[in-house]
Design an enzyme around this catalytic site. Structure first.
Site, PDB file in Angstrom:
ATOM      1  N   ARG A   6      -6.312 -99.327  33.813  1.00 58.74           N
ATOM      2  CA  ARG A   6      -7.100 -98.125  33.548  1.00 58.74           C
ATOM      3  C   ARG A   6      -8.546 -98.530  33.645  1.00 58.74           C
ATOM      4  O   ARG A   6      -9.169 -98.920  32.669  1.00 58.74           O
ATOM      5  CB  ARG A   6      -6.786 -97.587  32.150  1.00 58.74           C
ATOM      6  CG  ARG A   6      -7.394 -96.238  31.902  1.00 58.74           C
ATOM      7  CD  ARG A   6      -6.666 -95.162  32.710  1.00 58.74           C
ATOM      8  NE  ARG A   6      -7.346 -93.907  32.544  1.00 58.74           N
ATOM      9  CZ  ARG A   6      -7.993 -93.305  33.517  1.00 58.74           C
ATOM     10  NH1 ARG A   6      -8.046 -93.835  34.705  1.00 58.74           N
ATOM     11  NH2 ARG A   6      -8.568 -92.144  33.303  1.00 58.74           N
ATOM     12  N   ASP A 167      -8.623 -85.254  30.505  1.00 62.09           N
ATOM     13  CA  ASP A 167      -8.953 -85.233  29.077  1.00 62.09           C
ATOM     14  C   ASP A 167      -9.118 -86.643  28.518  1.00 62.09           C
ATOM     15  O   ASP A 167      -8.327 -87.120  27.708  1.00 62.09           O
ATOM     16  CB  ASP A 167      -7.862 -84.476  28.317  1.00 62.09           C
ATOM     17  CG  ASP A 167      -8.271 -84.179  26.872  1.00 62.09           C
ATOM     18  OD1 ASP A 167      -9.467 -84.299  26.556  1.00 62.09           O
ATOM     19  OD2 ASP A 167      -7.383 -83.814  26.080  1.00 62.09           O
ATOM     20  N   GLU A 168     -10.191 -87.285  28.949  1.00 61.26           N
ATOM     21  CA  GLU A 168     -10.563 -88.605  28.436  1.00 61.26           C
ATOM     22  C   GLU A 168     -11.992 -88.560  27.918  1.00 61.26           C
ATOM     23  O   GLU A 168     -12.790 -87.728  28.324  1.00 61.26           O
ATOM     24  CB  GLU A 168     -10.483 -89.654  29.547  1.00 61.26           C
ATOM     25  CG  GLU A 168      -9.109 -89.841  30.135  1.00 61.26           C
ATOM     26  CD  GLU A 168      -9.136 -90.904  31.222  1.00 61.26           C
ATOM     27  OE1 GLU A 168      -8.816 -92.061  30.904  1.00 61.26           O
ATOM     28  OE2 GLU A 168      -9.472 -90.569  32.373  1.00 61.26           O
ATOM     29  N   TYR A 169     -12.302 -89.508  27.023  1.00 63.64           N
ATOM     30  CA  TYR A 169     -13.663 -89.733  26.535  1.00 63.64           C
ATOM     31  C   TYR A 169     -14.263 -88.540  25.787  1.00 63.64           C
ATOM     32  O   TYR A 169     -15.478 -88.476  25.592  1.00 63.64           O
ATOM     33  CB  TYR A 169     -14.603 -90.148  27.685  1.00 63.64           C
ATOM     34  CG  TYR A 169     -14.061 -91.273  28.524  1.00 63.64           C
ATOM     35  CD1 TYR A 169     -13.626 -92.459  27.947  1.00 63.64           C
ATOM     36  CD2 TYR A 169     -13.957 -91.144  29.911  1.00 63.64           C
ATOM     37  CE1 TYR A 169     -13.117 -93.489  28.724  1.00 63.64           C
ATOM     38  CE2 TYR A 169     -13.447 -92.164  30.699  1.00 63.64           C
ATOM     39  CZ  TYR A 169     -13.031 -93.340  30.087  1.00 63.64           C
ATOM     40  OH  TYR A 169     -12.520 -94.348  30.871  1.00 63.64           O
TER      41      TYR A 169
END
Length: 307
Positions: A6, A167-169
């Site tokens: 990742r 939908d990260e960070y």
């Protein structure tokens, strides 16, 4: 087996300069997407290329064609990435473009239209930005619908082909924001699909939003055109009720995933009947050897790079 990778460059999620939020409804349309020229016929899965526009040009996606038949090596190009930001004063989320994303959009004539004219779809990815705002914590249906309008207005203004959710960070809870709730993403996607019924909506299958696809008797799974595995160098079927033709269990990072792994994942995509193959981080160097590793398996052809 494979090691989970990742390694997205997080600078794409950072505000690099002053806020470049759109004044929605107050500016003239930059230009509708040009009608794409028919691409040479190509049989096989849909191939997707994410481009880190902080470092690379979207034009790179159009530089790869198939040696056999001349079709596009890539079918969908993803601008990575716009952000969902948070205004503490207004207590509201808003769409933000860093200077590099804004440059791509402002230069649609040279960064986006050439791809569309080849028949390549161009989609804008939207990503959290460490400010507490995310797709899963809108405080009301009205707030979710307001953000959906910002997204669809952007697609119209810049002549894009759709929106990708990543939908990260988000760092839910920052700036006094709420934690993920059950209805937020359902309201958002429902409103966005109503606003743009014929555009692409895709899901990078990660984060709280990806596990909150049903609420109040409404399941939004069928509202997505595509969903893909977010872990490069691996095989993982997205947990969403879509047909195989819309799913990419394979994910590779160009320049980091080995050619043998890319080929194996592409072969498995075909053998198991899946319809999408995801790649990340296409840059400006000649990657024809790496691209050919999967196009041989997906389409029976090497890829040709034309600078």
């Amino acid at each position: 087996m494979f090691t989970l990778v990742r390694s997205r460059v997080r600078t794409a999620a950072l505000a690099l300069s002053a806020v470049a939020a759109l004044a929605f409804g107050a500016t003239a349309t930059t230009g509708a997407a040009a009608a794409p020229a028919p691409a040479p016929a190509k049989q096989g899965p849909t191939s997707v290329a994410y481009v880190e526009v902080n470092n690379n040009s979207m034009r790179n996606v159009g530089k790869y064609t198939l040696a056999n038949g001349g079709g596009n090596a890539f079918d969908v190009a993803v601008i990575f990435a716009a952000n969902i930001n948070y205004d503490p004063g207004k207590k509201a989320a808003y769409l933000h473009f860093n200077e590099n994303v804004q440059r791509v959009l402002d230069n649609a004539a040279t960064e986006i239209r050439p791809l569309q004219q080849k028949g390549i779809k161009v989609v804008l990815s939207v990503l959290g930005n460490h400010q507490g705002a995310g797709f899963a914590n809108f405080p009301s249906q009205r707030a979710a619908s307001a953000f959906a309008k910002q997204l669809s207005d952007t697609v119209t203004k810049y002549g894009l082909d759709g929106i990708d959710f990543d939908d990260e960070y988000a760092e839910y809870g920052n700036n006094g924001t709420g934690q993920p709730n059950a209805g937020s993403f359902v309201h958002l996607v429902t409103a966005l699909r109503a606003n743009m019924p014929n555009k692409i909506i895709s899901l990078y299958n990660i984060g709280p939003a990806a596990s909150r696809l049903s609420y109040g008797g409404v399941d939004i799974s069928s509202k997505f055109d595509y969903a893909w595995n977010p872990y490069y160098g691996t095989w993982q079927v997205p947990g969403i009720a879509l047909p195989k033709s819309k799913l990419s269990p394979a994910a590779v990072e160009i320049g980091r995933t080995s050619q043998s792994t890319s080929a194996n994942l592409a072969r498995r995509t075909v053998n198991e009947g899946y319809g999408v193959y995801l790649t990340y981080n296409l840059d400006g160097t000649d990657r024809s050897a790496e691209v050919s590793a999967f196009t041989r398996e997906l389409y029976g052809s090497d890829a040709v790079y034309t600078p």
